[in-house]
Design a protein around this motif. Structure first.
Motif, PDB file in Angstrom:
ATOM      1  N   LYS A  34       0.811  -1.211   0.000  1.00  0.00           N
ATOM      2  CA  LYS A  34       0.000   0.000   0.000  1.00  0.00           C
ATOM      3  C   LYS A  34       0.853   1.274   0.000  1.00  0.00           C
ATOM      4  O   LYS A  34       0.366   2.347   0.379  1.00  0.00           O
ATOM      5  N   THR A  35       2.089   1.184  -0.448  1.00  0.00           N
ATOM      6  CA  THR A  35       2.999   2.327  -0.362  1.00  0.00           C
ATOM      7  C   THR A  35       2.591   3.488  -1.268  1.00  0.00           C
ATOM      8  O   THR A  35       3.054   4.617  -1.072  1.00  0.00           O
ATOM      9  N   SER A  36       1.711   3.241  -2.237  1.00  0.00           N
ATOM     10  CA  SER A  36       1.278   4.340  -3.115  1.00  0.00           C
ATOM     11  C   SER A  36       0.405   5.351  -2.378  1.00  0.00           C
ATOM     12  O   SER A  36       0.136   6.438  -2.895  1.00  0.00           O
ATOM     13  N   LEU A  37      -0.013   5.029  -1.159  1.00  0.00           N
ATOM     14  CA  LEU A  37      -0.830   5.964  -0.377  1.00  0.00           C
ATOM     15  C   LEU A  37      -0.024   7.152   0.121  1.00  0.00           C
ATOM     16  O   LEU A  37      -0.591   8.191   0.460  1.00  0.00           O
ATOM     17  N   HIS A 129      -0.268   0.629  12.422  1.00  0.00           N
ATOM     18  CA  HIS A 129      -0.529   0.494  10.986  1.00  0.00           C
ATOM     19  C   HIS A 129       0.124   1.640  10.206  1.00  0.00           C
ATOM     20  O   HIS A 129       0.768   1.422   9.173  1.00  0.00           O
ATOM     21  N   LEU A 130      -0.051   2.850  10.691  1.00  0.00           N
ATOM     22  CA  LEU A 130       0.498   4.014   9.999  1.00  0.00           C
ATOM     23  C   LEU A 130       2.022   3.978  10.013  1.00  0.00           C
ATOM     24  O   LEU A 130       2.673   4.320   9.016  1.00  0.00           O
ATOM     25  N   THR A 131       2.603   3.555  11.125  1.00  0.00           N
ATOM     26  CA  THR A 131       4.060   3.425  11.210  1.00  0.00           C
ATOM     27  C   THR A 131       4.566   2.414  10.188  1.00  0.00           C
ATOM     28  O   THR A 131       5.585   2.647   9.514  1.00  0.00           O
ATOM     29  N   ALA A 132       3.861   1.300  10.061  1.00  0.00           N
ATOM     30  CA  ALA A 132       4.254   0.280   9.085  1.00  0.00           C
ATOM     31  C   ALA A 132       4.172   0.827   7.671  1.00  0.00           C
ATOM     32  O   ALA A 132       5.063   0.596   6.841  1.00  0.00           O
ATOM     33  N   LEU A 133       3.113   1.570   7.369  1.00  0.00           N
ATOM     34  CA  LEU A 133       2.957   2.157   6.037  1.00  0.00           C
ATOM     35  C   LEU A 133       4.096   3.124   5.725  1.00  0.00           C
ATOM     36  O   LEU A 133       4.661   3.107   4.625  1.00  0.00           O
ATOM     37  N   ILE A 134       4.452   3.963   6.683  1.00  0.00           N
ATOM     38  CA  ILE A 134       5.553   4.905   6.489  1.00  0.00           C
ATOM     39  C   ILE A 134       6.860   4.158   6.260  1.00  0.00           C
ATOM     40  O   ILE A 134       7.653   4.503   5.364  1.00  0.00           O
ATOM     41  N   SER A 304      -9.196   6.593  14.042  1.00  0.00           N
ATOM     42  CA  SER A 304      -9.004   5.163  14.314  1.00  0.00           C
ATOM     43  C   SER A 304     -10.221   4.354  13.893  1.00  0.00           C
ATOM     44  O   SER A 304     -10.233   3.133  14.032  1.00  0.00           O
ATOM     45  N   ALA A 305     -11.241   5.038  13.372  1.00  0.00           N
ATOM     46  CA  ALA A 305     -12.509   4.375  13.053  1.00  0.00           C
ATOM     47  C   ALA A 305     -12.614   3.916  11.608  1.00  0.00           C
ATOM     48  O   ALA A 305     -13.636   3.349  11.219  1.00  0.00           O
ATOM     49  N   LEU A 306     -11.579   4.150  10.791  1.00  0.00           N
ATOM     50  CA  LEU A 306     -11.613   3.768   9.384  1.00  0.00           C
ATOM     51  C   LEU A 306     -10.257   3.223   8.950  1.00  0.00           C
ATOM     52  O   LEU A 306      -9.222   3.655   9.458  1.00  0.00           O
ATOM     53  N   PRO A 307     -10.224   2.301   7.984  1.00  0.00           N
ATOM     54  CA  PRO A 307      -8.950   1.852   7.428  1.00  0.00           C
ATOM     55  C   PRO A 307      -8.191   3.015   6.809  1.00  0.00           C
ATOM     56  O   PRO A 307      -8.800   3.976   6.319  1.00  0.00           O
ATOM     57  N   LEU A 308      -6.878   2.934   6.825  1.00  0.00           N
ATOM     58  CA  LEU A 308      -6.061   4.015   6.274  1.00  0.00           C
ATOM     59  C   LEU A 308      -6.345   4.248   4.804  1.00  0.00           C
ATOM     60  O   LEU A 308      -6.286   5.391   4.324  1.00  0.00           O
ATOM     61  N   GLU A 309      -6.681   3.182   4.063  1.00  0.00           N
ATOM     62  CA  GLU A 309      -6.956   3.355   2.633  1.00  0.00           C
ATOM     63  C   GLU A 309      -8.111   4.295   2.386  1.00  0.00           C
ATOM     64  O   GLU A 309      -8.112   5.049   1.411  1.00  0.00           O
TER      65      GLU A 309
END
Length: 316
Positions: A34-37, A129-134, A304-309
């Protein structure tokens, strides 16, 4: 639209075998695709979906000398060019062009206050989750990734590295410290973490701050402001919908709410109470964002109530 969102949330949890409270390795590995986010290019809006080639136009204390110029208030005294200063009789400072592989740091708050959520995920799980995405996004670009993860009584530091092992080590740290232990006394706070980050992060770094910023005080503000002199700061305040407004109900009912240390009773369905609650929390949120902007942070709130996508993918 709301029903579609609820279906997406339920599908996400089912697909990842997640309960939203505990952290699983599969949830963190998922963001490798999901790195394109995120676009980690300097000086650009971080949440843009389209990534570009990194052109090192900004200047900091990197590896390659660029030029010497007259000293200006606020310049790092460690960068003073003493030879040019002695030759000209006027103070000059060295400027360096950042190398292609710049350091990316993530400060992740997993303290007890982050272990809270009423809908999709705990704030702490969303922070992970956000840390992993970064981290995966930095890895894909070839940037070095490092970080500082802390909870209420311990912290882990990770020096920036370019190898995939650096990402996996960071993810392992998230798993290690994501252990809710409300009975333990708090010996670390956000200001302590910022002070440690100042010693860890090199000038010219891109720093992400992932927290609810409930402990953002004057001491933390001073640390962040000093970091902003030589680094680019991006703050992701993570919040739960309950922290913005009380749930609406048709019939008034009394409920108990706890933060893990104190328990309070609230009566849902009372209009005046709901209005006062919302006003107080809106004021707190506004003050927090204002403080972060005073520290020269780019501020990008996350729920925190929705997926990062569903959040990052809709931003432009």
């Amino acid at each position: 639209m709301q029903s579609h969102t609820q279906e997406d949330v339920a599908h996400w949890l089912k697909t990842h075998h997640s309960d939203g409270v505990h952290l699983a390795v599969s949830e963190l590995l998922y963001y490798q695709s999901k790195t394109s986010l995120l676009d980690l290019s300097p000086g650009k809006t971080i949440q843009a979906k389209l990534a570009g080639t990194y052109l090192a136009k900004t200047k900091g204390r990197g590896m390659e000398f660029d030029e010497a110029r007259h000293y200006q208030p606020g310049d790092d005294i460690r960068a003073i060019d003493w030879r040019v200063t002695a030759r000209t009789g006027k103070t000059h400072t060295k400027l360096y062009r950042e190398e292609k592989e710049r350091p990316v740091f993530v400060l992740t708050d997993l303290s007890a206050d982050m272990h809270f959520g009423t809908r999709f995920l705990f704030k702490s799980v969303q922070a992970a989750h956000l840390t992993a995405l970064i981290a995966w996004s930095a890895r894909k670009r070839g940037d070095r990734i490092g970080g500082l993860i802390y909870n209420q009584d311990q912290h882990l530091e990770f020096k920036p590295l370019t190898r995939q092992k650096a990402v996996l080590t960071l993810l392992k740290g998230l798993m290690q410290l994501h252990q809710p232990q409300p009975d333990k006394p708090q010996t670390l706070n956000f200001a302590d973490a910022c002070a440690r980050l100042r010693r860890l992060a090199r000038p010219g770094s891109l720093i992400f701050l992932v927290s609810d910023f409930g402990q953002l005080d004057e001491s933390a503000k001073q640390h962040l402001f000093r970091l902003s002199r030589h680094c680019e700061l991006v703050a992701y305040p993570i919040s739960d919908p309950f922290e913005h407004a009380l749930p609406s109900v048709r019939v008034p009912q009394e409920v108990s709410v706890t933060d893990g240390r104190q328990t309070r009773s609230l009566v849902l369905g009372e209009k005046r109470l709901a209005q006062n609650y919302q006003q107080v929390h809106e004021q707190k949120q506004s003050q927090m964002i204002s403080l972060l902007k005073q520290c020269r942070c780019q501020v990008l709130p996350i729920s925190s109530a929705l997926p990062l996508e569903l959040q990052l993918g809709n931003r432009i």
